[in-house]
Design an enzyme around this catalytic site. Sequence first.
Site, PDB file in Angstrom:
ATOM      1  N   ARG A 258       0.825  -1.212   0.000  1.00  0.00           N
ATOM      2  CA  ARG A 258       0.000   0.000   0.000  1.00  0.00           C
ATOM      3  C   ARG A 258       0.861   1.265   0.000  1.00  0.00           C
ATOM      4  O   ARG A 258       0.556   2.231  -0.695  1.00  0.00           O
ATOM      5  CB  ARG A 258      -0.912  -0.008   1.224  1.00  0.00           C
ATOM      6  CG  ARG A 258      -1.672   1.302   1.461  1.00  0.00           C
ATOM      7  CD  ARG A 258      -2.727   1.594   0.426  1.00  0.00           C
ATOM      8  NE  ARG A 258      -3.297   2.934   0.602  1.00  0.00           N
ATOM      9  CZ  ARG A 258      -4.593   3.187   0.759  1.00  0.00           C
ATOM     10  NH1 ARG A 258      -5.469   2.199   0.742  1.00  0.00           N
ATOM     11  NH2 ARG A 258      -5.017   4.428   0.909  1.00  0.00           N
ATOM     12  N   GLU A 259       1.929   1.284   0.783  1.00  0.00           N
ATOM     13  CA  GLU A 259       2.717   2.499   0.940  1.00  0.00           C
ATOM     14  C   GLU A 259       3.504   2.871  -0.320  1.00  0.00           C
ATOM     15  O   GLU A 259       3.468   4.026  -0.756  1.00  0.00           O
ATOM     16  CB  GLU A 259       3.688   2.344   2.113  1.00  0.00           C
ATOM     17  CG  GLU A 259       3.031   2.417   3.482  1.00  0.00           C
ATOM     18  CD  GLU A 259       2.579   3.833   3.819  1.00  0.00           C
ATOM     19  OE1 GLU A 259       3.005   4.781   3.136  1.00  0.00           O
ATOM     20  OE2 GLU A 259       1.787   3.986   4.765  1.00  0.00           O
ATOM     21  N   THR A 260       4.232   1.914  -0.900  1.00  0.00           N
ATOM     22  CA  THR A 260       5.116   2.240  -2.035  1.00  0.00           C
ATOM     23  C   THR A 260       4.972   1.260  -3.194  1.00  0.00           C
ATOM     24  O   THR A 260       5.814   1.238  -4.068  1.00  0.00           O
ATOM     25  CB  THR A 260       6.586   2.235  -1.576  1.00  0.00           C
ATOM     26  OG1 THR A 260       6.934   0.934  -1.079  1.00  0.00           O
ATOM     27  CG2 THR A 260       6.821   3.270  -0.489  1.00  0.00           C
TER      28      THR A 260
END
Length: 889
Positions: A258-260
């Site tokens: 989700r983050e990167t």
Amino acid sequence: MFEDKTPSPGSTQPHPLDASLGLTGALPESQPFFDPFAPQWDDEVNQRVRPRPKGSVPPFKSMYKNMPGMISKIDLNKVPGLLRIRDRDKSKEKPKKAPPVASHTTVPGDTLASLVSKYKVSEDALRQANADKVKKFKRNNGQGHLEGFDVGVELAIPSGEATPVKATTAPVTEAPSETQVEKGGMASTENMILEELVTTGASSDTAKEDKIKEGGASASAKMAENDLKRVKPHLTKLTAVAKKHGLPPALLAALASRETRAGKFVNDEGYGTYDPNGYGLLQVDKNAHTPEGEPFSEEHIEQAAGILLGMLEVIKREFPQWTRAEQLRGAIARYNGGLRKINGLAAVDNITTKKDYSADVWARARHYAGLEEFGGKGELPEIPTQATTIEEKEAAPEADTSLICSSVGRPSGNLKKEELHRERINYADDVMLIQDRLLELGLLSRADHSSERNAMVIPESTKSIKPEELFGTAEPVEKVKSDTQYRAQMAPEHLVATIKAIEVFQREVRGLSGKGVDGRIDPGQNTIKALMSSSMTAEAVQSARSTYAARKVEAEKKAEEVAAEKARIDAIRNEPVTEENIDRIIRSPRSTEGVAAYLSEYLVYNPKFVQKALERLGGGGAKKEVIINLLSISSDSTLMRCDIEVLETMKNAFNKAFLNYSSVVYSVREEQRQVERLIKLLERTKSLNLKDLAIEAVDNQKDQRKYRWNWEDKNAGTGVDCSHFIKEVVATAESEEARRLKQDKGYLTPEEINTYSKSFNDKNLKEFEDEERGTRRMARYLEKYGYYSTSLEDVKEGDIVFIGPGKEKSIGSIGHIVIIIEIRDTKDGKEYQFADAGMQEAKYVDGSYSGGGRSVRGINILDSEGIVWKGSKVERHFKGTGNLKRETK
């Protein structure tokens, strides 16, 4: 203090074991009986020495040495507590009953599985310790059996395992009990907690990153799968850190996804492509933490896991009544949204990006948990879970370990009594189980518990039943005209107190809100799990309710303050401009400073009142003193939101000779400085013509930017989006230097906008950070500090206009922002031509835009109905109009 009954050394008194050994009389003094577990006397030190640990067996030679001639007389199988002749074939050894060290008195809802989970003992040990008390009970729906105990039976808890473990302190990777989850076991032990909860997954907004049309758990799974090849190189490090801290490895992988997108959007410096403050694979915020290690290192992952665990401890303190899975989900939300207030489980993602962060991460983690790379055995089961974001909840099918087979509480619709059976709700035995638990937790009074036990009952079928036969007791209806036996159903109007108690549990203990508080408990869902959880005690309920009450008082106090402030502002805004009111303001303070302080409140909200008050002061020195004091206490942004006429009145109070006057007297120089400031602000306000500046921006051929979201393109002058374009135009209106830069370069960087814009800078818009999109924050700013209207008739040239999908005119539905550059009358009504930054054929691929033509344009039309791009897939509707100057339209 205590009598010592141990024989002294050399004693010839009969030993208590003599009878068991078949001995009579005393042993010879020279050969006393050797008790291996009694304190021994050491002649060398002349004192007793510590006995052997209880349960240990002394060396056989030692016993033989002290009992010459006696060993042949002893039947060792008959010596209680001393020795046993052990069969060398251990496979034939019979299981022994563990000695109890604690007890438990059964209550309604206890099952063999629930007690195993509560006391952390093995099922075999508990069964053996209470072999004569285990019973099988038919399920409420008549299908299958549950193992449990009669109510009020005292059970023995096996040795060494008698302390219940609260859900809030258990390791998050611990396997769930049977009462928490359906038959699953598709995840590894480390990821087992992910089987306890199902979320709604990614929003449609997030799903668009991978060109997925609709959001949901399936969209999250697809996005996670797309990132798997990038996750694999980091899997060893993610797993090592997760196991070290008792976290599910699949969860850390999902966070990376989700983050990167598992490292796809990390630049060469190690920071996020779209977030220059986020560092590494898991985007540790450099403003809140000092990044550790390389961006993809185990040290970095260790730091991120530590942040997540810290947030988990915060959630445990805030919501001790939540299940372990719910608490872990709350920690995920806080990992993204920080320490902003969470208003219960239903609103847990309101603090997160796109308002779906924890739901999406959890769904991605569930997908990974079922994969072979993470030790999974296939897709995790879609267990019934209490919905927190969907509009309606359907009754879930009964799980193998459900304690109830029908829903309890309020029906989902306005059903007649005769139709209740169609919904499978309020069967008497299920209701009684819930009522007993609510009574135990202090949520239902004993009086209400007793009275509602005798509630009216309704049979499953009423076709052959006369109306008067619908009334009875809580016992099953037997006197019917057919041979069919009916189970009793309780009418919801006779369960008012029970339903209210359920609502209190949902609202005040579980922290739900809105449609999550429905006064209804469904089989297999999280409310029944939380209600029957071993960690849910009367003390925990009282603590949660006390916290809720304190927060409610705080919220009510804040609401009162907001309402009082609004009432005060409304009073200022609506105060009639009469000589009587003006004289009251002018005369009551008895000083020019006091008059200025009063008028400063009216400067923005009732400028006509200020205008008339200044005129009322005449042309003397008092008027000039009031104006100077008013300028001194008012900021530039406040003065720029005033009507031009007010600023002109202030300026005209000073003649040209004064403005050109130079003096060594400080007060005069200060007055000059304030008046010069006023003149500059007046000139700037007059030039605040967004229409002309927007046209200038469209015509600037140095601007060849394409539609891009990311910070890097905006900073390099190669990308722009709709909100950035409007911020640029406003900055050029508020600063001549900003206008010169834009004319020379064709663009302004985000940093330059923050430097030159007095209105739409990050500092001002941070006040509205709860809004996900920049366009919505800008609308909120205009609503509070400028002018904002939802009427299409109020639109004027130079206005900032907001549009979005659907006809609803809420700020939450805004998706695009434009500036009106021309209004024309046509036979079909007015049409509004606008300037904006649009996609211009740019394509959204793998989470970012690429291709496309020049974004800035000025050719599109909003029609008389407030619709643009009518009939197309991207049809948009008018939402509101605003301007930075507050004035009557």
